[in-house]
Scaffold this motif. Structure first.
Motif, short mmCIF file in Angstrom:
data_model
loop_
_atom_site.label_atom_id
_atom_site.label_comp_id
_atom_site.label_asym_id
_atom_site.label_seq_id
_atom_site.Cartn_x
_atom_site.Cartn_y
_atom_site.Cartn_z
N ASP A 93 0.83 -1.21 0.00
CA ASP A 93 0.00 0.00 0.00
C ASP A 93 0.86 1.26 0.00
O ASP A 93 0.55 2.22 -0.71
CB ASP A 93 -0.94 0.02 1.21
N ASN A 146 0.77 3.93 -3.01
CA ASN A 146 0.45 5.33 -2.74
C ASN A 146 1.52 6.26 -3.32
O ASN A 146 1.21 7.30 -3.88
CB ASN A 146 0.28 5.57 -1.24
N SER A 182 1.13 6.32 -7.07
CA SER A 182 -0.06 7.06 -7.49
C SER A 182 0.18 8.57 -7.54
O SER A 182 -0.49 9.28 -8.28
CB SER A 182 -1.25 6.74 -6.59
N LEU A 210 -3.24 2.64 -7.84
CA LEU A 210 -3.70 2.07 -6.57
C LEU A 210 -4.42 0.73 -6.74
O LEU A 210 -4.69 0.05 -5.76
CB LEU A 210 -4.62 3.06 -5.85
#
Length: 141
Positions: free
Chosen positions: A35, A39, A42, A50
């Motif tokens: 994650d 992130n 992104s 994501l």
């Protein structure tokens, strides 16, 4: 890169040095670390980053068979001193890997270049001298 069979994008992220230390600290589990990386991606690639179809992690420093890195490290002058010996075939055995690449040493591009060079040598029948094995030395201690 793009998968030509599906036109989907493929990203490879090699995280080294201080960024690797940040990666390890970014979560307790691989899911939390993924994650954190997504992130970060992104921020540059947009919200689509994501939601990847799949994510695979190769955590080289914790792999007991790798012992720290995705590639070998060549100290200064290693290629100029030993490079020709590393590229020379031994009899019919051809050597190829990322570590035998003339360009892009340690990367996928290098593995491809090295493999193509070795395949060409096989097709052309280039073989090296097959030396007699050296006798084993035993020490009585």
């Amino acid at each position: 890169a793009t998968d030509q069979r599906s036109e989907r994008g493929i990203y490879v992220c090699l995280i080294t040095g201080k960024q690797y230390d940040q990666f390890v600290k970014s979560g307790e589990t691989n899911e939390e670390r993924i994650d954190a990386v997504l992130n970060e991606l992104s921020r540059t690639l947009g919200q689509e980053a994501l939601s990847p179809l799949t994510v695979d992690i190769g955590n080289w420093p914790v792999n007991p068979f790798v012992q720290g890195s995705y590639s070998s490290y060549w100290p200064p002058l290693a290629w100029t001193r030993f490079g020709s010996a590393l590229l020379r075939p031994e009899g019919v055995i051809q050597w190829c890997s990322t570590e035998h690449a003339l360009k892009w040493h340690g990367y996928f591009e290098g593995a491809i270049e090295s493999g193509m060079r070795a395949a060409k040598d096989v097709i052309e029948g280039n073989i090296g001298e097959l030396k007699e094995p050296e006798p084993h030395i035993t020490l009585d201690i």
